[in-house]
Enzyme design. Structure first.
Site, PDB file in Angstrom:
ATOM      1  N   ASP A 289       0.849  -1.197   0.000  1.00 28.18           N
ATOM      2  CA  ASP A 289       0.000   0.000   0.000  1.00 28.18           C
ATOM      3  C   ASP A 289       0.881   1.243   0.000  1.00 28.18           C
ATOM      4  O   ASP A 289       1.165   1.789   1.062  1.00 28.18           O
ATOM      5  CB  ASP A 289      -0.907  -0.030   1.231  1.00 28.18           C
ATOM      6  CG  ASP A 289      -1.961   1.045   1.224  1.00 28.18           C
ATOM      7  OD1 ASP A 289      -2.213   1.623   0.157  1.00 28.18           O
ATOM      8  OD2 ASP A 289      -2.535   1.314   2.297  1.00 28.18           O
ATOM      9  N   GLU A 323      -2.688  10.034  -1.109  1.00 34.72           N
ATOM     10  CA  GLU A 323      -3.940   9.280  -1.040  1.00 34.72           C
ATOM     11  C   GLU A 323      -4.299   8.960   0.405  1.00 34.72           C
ATOM     12  O   GLU A 323      -5.475   8.973   0.772  1.00 34.72           O
ATOM     13  CB  GLU A 323      -3.815   7.990  -1.851  1.00 34.72           C
ATOM     14  CG  GLU A 323      -5.112   7.199  -1.975  1.00 34.72           C
ATOM     15  CD  GLU A 323      -5.368   6.201  -0.847  1.00 34.72           C
ATOM     16  OE1 GLU A 323      -6.499   5.694  -0.752  1.00 34.72           O
ATOM     17  OE2 GLU A 323      -4.435   5.941  -0.048  1.00 34.72           O
ATOM     18  N   GLU A 324      -3.310   8.674   1.237  1.00 32.55           N
ATOM     19  CA  GLU A 324      -3.582   8.123   2.565  1.00 32.55           C
ATOM     20  C   GLU A 324      -4.278   9.099   3.504  1.00 32.55           C
ATOM     21  O   GLU A 324      -5.194   8.718   4.219  1.00 32.55           O
ATOM     22  CB  GLU A 324      -2.284   7.629   3.216  1.00 32.55           C
ATOM     23  CG  GLU A 324      -1.666   6.406   2.555  1.00 32.55           C
ATOM     24  CD  GLU A 324      -2.510   5.140   2.688  1.00 32.55           C
ATOM     25  OE1 GLU A 324      -3.620   5.199   3.242  1.00 32.55           O
ATOM     26  OE2 GLU A 324      -2.061   4.092   2.216  1.00 32.55           O
ATOM     27  N   ASP A 351      -4.418  -0.350  -6.203  1.00 31.64           N
ATOM     28  CA  ASP A 351      -4.279   0.051  -4.798  1.00 31.64           C
ATOM     29  C   ASP A 351      -4.924  -0.976  -3.877  1.00 31.64           C
ATOM     30  O   ASP A 351      -5.565  -0.626  -2.892  1.00 31.64           O
ATOM     31  CB  ASP A 351      -4.888   1.443  -4.581  1.00 31.64           C
ATOM     32  CG  ASP A 351      -4.592   2.003  -3.194  1.00 31.64           C
ATOM     33  OD1 ASP A 351      -3.663   1.505  -2.531  1.00 31.64           O
ATOM     34  OD2 ASP A 351      -5.302   2.933  -2.764  1.00 31.64           O
ATOM     35  N   HIS A 422      -1.793  -0.759   6.435  1.00 28.95           N
ATOM     36  CA  HIS A 422      -1.582   0.315   7.411  1.00 28.95           C
ATOM     37  C   HIS A 422      -0.838  -0.152   8.664  1.00 28.95           C
ATOM     38  O   HIS A 422      -1.083   0.357   9.757  1.00 28.95           O
ATOM     39  CB  HIS A 422      -2.922   0.949   7.819  1.00 28.95           C
ATOM     40  CG  HIS A 422      -3.634   1.634   6.705  1.00 28.95           C
ATOM     41  ND1 HIS A 422      -4.908   2.155   6.837  1.00 28.95           N
ATOM     42  CD2 HIS A 422      -3.271   1.880   5.414  1.00 28.95           C
ATOM     43  CE1 HIS A 422      -5.284   2.703   5.687  1.00 28.95           C
ATOM     44  NE2 HIS A 422      -4.298   2.540   4.803  1.00 28.95           N
TER      45      HIS A 422
END
Length: 455
Positions: A289, A323-324, A351, A422
């Site tokens: 990611d 993006e995060e 993604d 994450h």
């Protein structure tokens, strides 16, 4: 003789109109399976640069690395597209401990602050804990939450085979839990990690604060610790936790989307974008990611160059930034497209990790989706892809939708993604080389079809 010529012409015309791309797609797969650069490029991005939170020095290093990489491949154009991104900093390691358990006494937890969260500061927060499993319970408890730490403990539905659906059912507490609890005077929130795995790894991820509501600290704990905390609360109403976080926003910073381009020979004003997001969370290495999606997107254009394919339409490999914890890169790119009057007929995003590909998602007209499904059934089943009818696209390409862009998402197998998502475990060693390469091959082949036939 005349009838024979007419029949021959009919056959030839039909063949031209229904051109078969099987041989070209086979060559694309062969190039990827034998000569792919994706795995080594991912190794450098993750091991030499590391995690890449927006606004950080490592994010800046990743911008320069991917720019130089695409220049080295000889793409027609490589440029940086400026975007302003939020700069959130985690600070020193988070601390949390149960301080008065009837069963355990003082017990240390392993928390991780949620992205964009405010911190408690060095003095920390101490309060009784109240457990909830949905947003309605927060509203029902109301003022009873004042001065408390709200513990959101909504579990993923393990009966859902699609792990993204399971994730979608729980992530609301991470995104909005802090603001919902703050409405009623809560001091802080602790959230069960958004994953369908049972383990000791806490998952970060972004939260969003609602306007005109107090901003309170938020942290996640692992699923195992969430179950333990829930068990302790069953027999003790006055259980207290000390929470200390030192995170916070540091304003905005200038960063960039990185764009490499091959210009189309027949329809240069029709654009097709493909790629992933270059930023990652500040734990782990951002391998799945979304380092995987970035190197796969670059491989699409590199494969064109390696095979000597001249695109009909203009292809862009895009490394979106932020993006995060903000989405500035996706919005910024869409604004750039609008300002320059560009027509993007399609965009593809990877993604969902570098796992073995199972198909493609899409969002567009019924005719576009039918065309993708037809291609899927004709060209991709022999490569063990089988899912072509699910909706979807990607967070970074979503802002292109208003101009009518057909959105496509690579659909890998979903079963392992949320083990790493994450977390500190999202590292290069947890990416399988062949699975990553197969994803790059599938993406290149689908982009090739859109390029050659339009959509």
């Amino acid at each position: 003789m005349k009838n024979t010529l007419i029949m021959l012409c009919t056959v030839l015309c039909t063949a031209v109109m229904a051109q078969d791309h099987s041989e070209a797609i086979q060559k694309i797969y062969q190039e990827q399976l034998n000569n792919s650069h994706a795995y080594e490029n991912l190794r450098y991005l993750t091991k030499e640069i590391g995690n890449r939170l927006s606004g950080s020095p490592r994010a800046a290093a990743a911008v320069e690395y991917t720019r130089q990489l695409m220049k080295g491949y000889g793409f027609d154009t490589v440029f940086l597209q400026p975007v302003m991104v939020p700069h959130w900093v985690r600070g020193k390691k988070e601390v949390a401990r149960i301080i008065n358990s009837n069963k355990l006494g003082t017990y240390a937890l392993n928390p991780i602050a949620l992205g964009n969260s405010v911190g408690t500061g060095s003095e920390g927060v101490v309060a009784e804990v109240v457990e909830v499993t949905n947003m309605q319970q927060v509203e029902d408890l109301g003022k009873a939450l004042e001065g408390k730490i709200v513990f959101f403990n909504l579990k993923a539905d393990l009966n859902l085979v699609n792990s993204f659906r399971a994730y979608g059912g729980t992530v609301i507490q991470r995104v909005w839990g802090a603001s919902e609890a703050a409405k009623y005077g809560a001091k802080a929130v602790i959230v069960r990690s958004a994953t369908n795995f049972q383990d000791d790894i806490p998952h970060t991820g972004t939260l969003r604060y609602k306007p005109n509501i107090a901003q309170i600290p938020a942290a996640a704990i692992s699923t195992n610790e969430a179950d333990m905390l829930s068990g302790l609360l069953q027999g003790q109403d006055d259980l207290k936790i000390y929470l200390e976080t030192n995170c916070g926003m540091q304003g905005e910073k200038l960063s960039y989307n990185v764009v490499g381009q091959l210009t189309g020979s027949e329809f240069p004003d029709e654009f097709i974008a493909v790629g992933g997001h270059l930023d990652s969370w500040d734990v782990g290495e951002g391998a799945h990611d979304d380092g995987a999606g970035c190197v796969q997107g670059i491989e699409v254009l590199r494969t064109y160059k390696a095979l000597g394919i001249q695109p009909k339409r203009t292809l862009r490999a895009v490394m979106w930034m932020n993006e995060e914890n903000g989405g500035a890169g996706g919005r910024g790119y869409a604004n750039y497209v609008e300002e320059h009057g560009e027509k993007h007929i399609a965009a593809m995003e990877s993604d969902r990790g570098g796992f073995v590909p199972r198909g493609f998602t899409s969002t567009g007209t019924d005719a576009q989706k039918a065309q993708l499904q037809s291609w899927g059934e004709k060209y991709f089943t022999q490569y063990e892809l089988h899912s072509f009818d699910q909706p979807g696209g990607g967070a970074d390409i979503g802002p292109l939708a208003p101009q009518g862009t057909f959105l496509i998402g690579l659909l890998p197998d979903s079963q392992r993604y949320f083990k790493y998502h994450h977390t500190a475990a999202d590292v290069f060693e947890n990416v399988n080389q062949r699975e990553l390469v197969l994803g790059a091959a599938a993406m290149t082949a689908m982009i090739y079809l859109v390029d050659q036939e339009g959509i």
